[in-house]
Design an enzyme around this catalytic site. Structure first.
Site, PDB file in Angstrom:
ATOM      1  N   THR A 146       0.846  -1.194   0.000  1.00  0.00           N
ATOM      2  CA  THR A 146       0.000   0.000   0.000  1.00  0.00           C
ATOM      3  C   THR A 146       0.880   1.242   0.000  1.00  0.00           C
ATOM      4  O   THR A 146       1.863   1.308   0.739  1.00  0.00           O
ATOM      5  CB  THR A 146      -0.932   0.030   1.218  1.00  0.00           C
ATOM      6  OG1 THR A 146      -1.788  -1.118   1.171  1.00  0.00           O
ATOM      7  CG2 THR A 146      -1.802   1.278   1.224  1.00  0.00           C
ATOM      8  N   PHE A 192       1.152   5.125   0.918  1.00  0.00           N
ATOM      9  CA  PHE A 192       0.572   6.144   1.780  1.00  0.00           C
ATOM     10  C   PHE A 192       1.186   7.506   1.476  1.00  0.00           C
ATOM     11  O   PHE A 192       2.334   7.592   1.022  1.00  0.00           O
ATOM     12  CB  PHE A 192       0.859   5.823   3.258  1.00  0.00           C
ATOM     13  CG  PHE A 192       0.138   4.614   3.794  1.00  0.00           C
ATOM     14  CD1 PHE A 192      -1.081   4.761   4.453  1.00  0.00           C
ATOM     15  CD2 PHE A 192       0.676   3.348   3.659  1.00  0.00           C
ATOM     16  CE1 PHE A 192      -1.744   3.650   4.960  1.00  0.00           C
ATOM     17  CE2 PHE A 192       0.024   2.240   4.169  1.00  0.00           C
ATOM     18  CZ  PHE A 192      -1.195   2.392   4.815  1.00  0.00           C
TER      19      PHE A 192
END
Length: 282
Positions: free
Chosen positions: A176, A178
């Protein structure tokens, strides 16, 4: 990328969520503020209750995080850093339980298919929960026999659960991305390596406007790593584009490309200039 800093950083989710893990990794010296929604995270920073926001923008398996590109341009916040976090899934339960005792696990919907092979091999049924870290907190409270949770190691640490299996995800590349965001822009900083620039824009209503707007990046040798479109306010005729490019606005080739872009756009909003995370190379 690790910056030691005091203050408060806000994230969406419960303590032990992957966003909390990202906060600990990127800003280990800061206190964390869990929030129920992305909007609450942004508002906490705008109000001054938090100094920074940790917001997930995309996942290597599931793509763009819903609604985040709509929220970022209107947030009034600026990107300070990016962070790539491997999603490592642990199966946990109450201390003293054995893996063969676990018949059911709860987790956020996106974690269940990522661990499908492991669950199938161990004949464990997966049930969707609103939040994996929240499911860990619930299990610590109910202590339900035969039940486990899929979440981060951090969630097990926080809620006093015991990890029965580490790294059970089917694919090791699941990551992921961020963004760390704050109230003030920081446009002059230079990293030791590559710099990234993120902006949103709308093109003028003329033929081939997007093609012409993008031409400046090609002719000036600027690498565009992301270009996504989305509707504004549900209007089919108002399309906004979100872009990440390599380089700094002070670089001659980037400056020339952005100047050309402005000629073909009705507006352009610079969201941030920040060092490229080493995770981009993997």
């Amino acid at each position: 990328m690790t910056t030691h800093q005091t203050g408060v950083i806000a994230f969406q989710g419960e303590l032990g969520a992957y966003s909390h893990e990202a906060c600990r990794q990127a800003r280990p010296g800061m206190k964390v503020m869990p929030c129920a929604t992305f909007e609450e995270v942004i508002e906490a920073v705008r109000r001054g209750d938090a100094d920074l926001a940790m917001l997930p923008v995309e996942n290597s398996t599931y793509g763009r995080v819903a609604d985040i590109h709509r929220l970022l341009p209107e947030s009034g916040l600026h990107i300070h850093d990016e962070l790539f976090v491997r999603v490592r899934i642990a199966l946990m339960s109450m201390p003293g339980r054995k893996l063969e005792e676990i018949k059911l696990v709860r987790a956020h919907l996106v974690l269940l298919p990522q661990s499908a092979r492991f669950l199938r091999e161990h004949q464990i049924v997966g049930h969707a929960a609103a939040d994996s870290a929240g499911a860990a907190a619930d299990l610590a409270r109910t202590q339900t026999p035969g039940e486990g949770v899929l979440a981060s190691d951090l969630a097990a640490e926080i809620y006093g659960l015991e990890v029965l299996a580490h790294d059970i995800e089917d694919h090791a590349h699941n990551t992921t991305r961020f963004l760390v965001m704050g109230r003030e822009p920081d446009l002059k900083r230079r990293g030791h390596g590559r710099m990234m620039t993120t902006f949103v824009f709308q093109v003028r209503n003329i033929p081939a406007a997007l093609y012409k707007a993008m031409g400046g990046f090609a002719t000036n040798g600027v690498n565009m790593t992301k270009l996504e479109s989305y509707m504004v306010d549900g209007n089919f005729t108002a399309t906004q584009f979100y872009a990440d490019i390599e380089g700094h606005p002070d670089d001659t080739n980037v400056r020339l490309a952005l100047d050309e872009l402005r000629y073909f756009t009705t507006h352009m909003n610079l969201l941030g200039v920040y060092p490229a995370d080493p995770g981009r190379n993997h």
